[in-house]
Design a protein around this motif. Structure first.
Motif, PDB file in Angstrom:
ATOM      1  N   ASP A 101      -5.511   4.105  -3.478  1.00  0.00           N
ATOM      2  CA  ASP A 101      -4.748   2.866  -3.556  1.00  0.00           C
ATOM      3  C   ASP A 101      -5.501   1.800  -4.337  1.00  0.00           C
TER       4      ASP A 101
ATOM      5  N   PHE B 234      -5.588   2.501  -8.063  1.00  0.00           N
ATOM      6  CA  PHE B 234      -4.306   2.398  -8.776  1.00  0.00           C
ATOM      7  C   PHE B 234      -4.352   1.342  -9.881  1.00  0.00           C
ATOM      8  N   GLY B 235      -4.717   0.122  -9.503  1.00  0.00           N
ATOM      9  CA  GLY B 235      -4.755  -0.957 -10.482  1.00  0.00           C
ATOM     10  C   GLY B 235      -5.812  -0.721 -11.550  1.00  0.00           C
TER      11      GLY B 235
ATOM     12  N   LEU C  34       0.852  -1.191   0.000  1.00  0.00           N
ATOM     13  CA  LEU C  34       0.000   0.000   0.000  1.00  0.00           C
ATOM     14  C   LEU C  34       0.883   1.235   0.000  1.00  0.00           C
ATOM     15  N   PHE C  35       0.481   2.253  -0.742  1.00  0.00           N
ATOM     16  CA  PHE C  35       1.354   3.432  -0.811  1.00  0.00           C
ATOM     17  C   PHE C  35       0.597   4.748  -0.893  1.00  0.00           C
TER      18      PHE C  35
END
Lengths: 308, 273
Positions: free
Chosen positions: A123, A126-127, A115-116
């Motif tokens: 998060d 993101f994908g 996780l960022f």
């Protein structure tokens, strides 16, 4: 999607003094719709195998630089490896690995450490944004993220604006899983999904995976070293040892190989152990090695047998 | 991808060079660097090169490892050479080609060749040290060599500890980076295409988890050291004591001979240009 591997081998750091053979001639088929378990001791090659499924580790022949070695005279060339995931042929240089990774979601060990972003929403998105064909509309992203977060059993309204680092360990893991399933992959691969959780957390994660399996991802593959987890949950299990596949069986047949499993450093599932010791007492119980089934069948035994 | 970084590149084989005391190797490298800079002509460099290649032979290091270490500084070497070829100035140089401020002279070419040879020798020598010495024994060597500084209250032991922890954690953090990159790749992150800005942005999802885990590890390590009552260098003894052997003394003699030879060649054989 059906997953088919034949004669798959892999060596880390090939051609150096650190070379380590991780896979040796692995042949394995995972049918569509299965909840498949891969079990093995540390270093048995199970993680290496699943990293092949979305092309993070490549079959040598799919690499740009690859040139087939000419076999020496009188030497039988090793069989060509085969690796197919649905319509993707992973031994081919022209494979679209992006499309492959969209259809094969992979959740690594301790996924909470990946996780960022500043918020849970970002998060998970993101994908979704990475895999979108063209830049997705904001409301599409929101919709997809909301569904994924709700799928993993979190309250979207509550967590969407929170920092992922404020969450508890189990919640972080759920967010990480949501970040992978947000693209609705057809195959979901998880490496030790329950590692490091307490018993209740483990059960919750497994229940979650079954729900994802029922509703979103046709095929689920989990890697584990915990026999109970595999026996309780999987339709089929492959036993890895020293980079080879030893058995592919429904978990209920695993106990027939008690001795071999012990030699590989694996334990029998608890229920199987109980069944075996009952068998030695002359009480045969034919169950499928889930706790529920076992308890039901024990309770169904004639009364006088139960008291011993 | 990260396997190409040739740091902590120790190459584990059994050889005379591997067995040398790390202090010997460190001192020898320093002497060797001095010898390279004391050489004013190709004879001196040839002597240095002969010693170096003999050492590579004795160390049983494959040549491709050496070549790889040269690749790392290729840009620097080419850059230095090009600058020197075009801008070398000296009285009475033979001009081969001239255009505006660019001037190629015969002496300039020779001098550039000299610089290239010098740089490569320096780099190969340094990488031979790290190829044949484990990071741990290297820090042991550094600590031992810096011991005199303790007299001026310089925290030698702490410095060595910091060095060895840093070295120890490089492979761990590299593994971690690999793992996080794989995890983000599985979520569709792309580190290989796009312009520089896009690539830098693509690194963010790797850097943040990596920093977090580095801090977490640092905390855990601190706790573990505390739990074992670590209080610093005072009165600590060593498990492995460094000792000089016959081979080490031979190396000292060789170093002295090399420097003496290079100085003599410098005096009697003149400059390259």
């Amino acid at each position: 999607m059906r997953i088919r591997a034949e004669h798959l081998s892999y060596t880390y750091n090939a051609d150096t003094p650190f070379a380590a053979h991780a896979l040796h001639d692995v042949t394995l088929t995972i049918e569509e719709g299965e909840f498949f378990g891969i079990i093995g001791h540390t270093g048995s090659g199970k993680s290496t195998f699943v990293q092949h499924l979305n092309g993070l580790l490549r079959v040598p022949s799919s690499m740009k630089k690859y040139r087939r070695k000419k076999p020496k005279k009188g030497e039988i060339p090793p069989p060509e490896p085969v690796l197919q995931v649905g319509q993707f042929d992973l031994t081919d240089k022209k494979t679209d690995f992006r499309a492959l990774r969209r259809s094969v979601g992979t959740v690594f060990q301790y996924p909470e450490y990946q996780l960022f972003a500043e918020t849970v929403f970002e998060d998970v998105a993101f994908g979704y944004r990475n895999f979108a064909e063209k830049k997705p509309m904001e409301h599409e992203t929101q919709e997809a993220v909301k569904e994924a977060i709700e799928m993993v059993g979190l309250n979207y309204g509550e967590v969407r604006g929170m920092s992922p680092f404020e969450l508890s360990g189990g919640q972080k893991r759920r967010v990480a899983i949501a970040g992978v399933i947000v693209t609705r992959p057809a195959v979901l691969v998880l490496d030790e999904p329950a590692a490091g959780l307490d018993p209740l957390g483990k059960q919750e994660v497994m229940d979650l995976l079954h729900r994802i399996h029922r509703e979103w991802c046709r095929t689920v593959v989990i890697v584990s070293h915990d026999m109970d987890e595999i026996a309780e949950n999987c339709t089929h299990a492959a036993v890895f040892s020293d980079g080879e596949v030893k058995y592919v069986l429904p978990p209920r047949e695993l106990f027939r190989h008690e001795k071999e499993l012990l030699d590989m450093g694996l334990e029998l599932p608890l229920v199987a152990k109980l069944c075996l010791s009952l068998e030695r007492q002359g009480i045969a119980i034919d169950c499928d090695f889930t706790e529920e089934d076992f308890i039901r069948k024990v309770l169904a035994l004639p009364r006088q047998m139960r008291i011993c | 991808m990260l396997k190409d970084v040739s740091f902590g590149q120790y190459y584990p084989v059994e050889s005379f060079v591997h067995r040398l005391d790390p202090r010997t190797k460190l001192l020898f490298v320093i002497a060797y660097i001095a010898a390279i800079f004391l050489s004013k002509n190709f004879y001196g460099l040839a002597a240095c090169a002969a010693v170096l290649f003999a050492a590579i032979g004795f160390a049983k290091i494959p040549l491709r490892k050496i070549v790889r270490s040269m690749k790392g500084v290729l840009f620097l070497v080419v850059f230095t050479a090009v600058i020197n070829i075009f801008f070398y100035r000296s009285e009475g140089a033979r001009i081969l080609w001239e255009w505006k401020i660019f001037r190629i002279t015969a002496e300039g070419l020779i001098f550039s060749g000299f610089l290239i040879a010098r740089l490569f020798l320096l780099v190969i020598c340094a990488s031979l040290l790290t190829l044949t010495t484990t990071p741990v024994s290297l820090t042991d060597g550094v600590e031992s060599l810096l011991t005199p500084l303790k007299w001026v209250r310089f925290p030698v032991h702490e410095l060595a500890l910091i060095m060895s922890i840093a070295l120890r954690f490089i492979p761990i953090l590299m593994d971690e980076t690999d793992r996080i990159m794989n995890a983000q790749k599985a979520r569709g992150a792309d580190f290989e295409t796009g312009g520089p800005i896009r690539r830098i942005r693509a690194i963010i999802p790797v850097i943040i988890p990596l920093l977090l885990s580095a801090f977490r590890r640092a905390d855990e390590l601190g706790d573990a050291m505390d739990a074992r009552c670590y209080t610093g260098g005072k009165n600590r003894t060593k498990y492995k004591k460094l000792r000089f052997a016959a081979g080490d003394f031979a190396m000292f003699v060789l170093a002295a001979a090399l420097i003496a030879g290079v100085v003599l060649m410098r005096i009697y054989l003149g400059a390259p240009v």
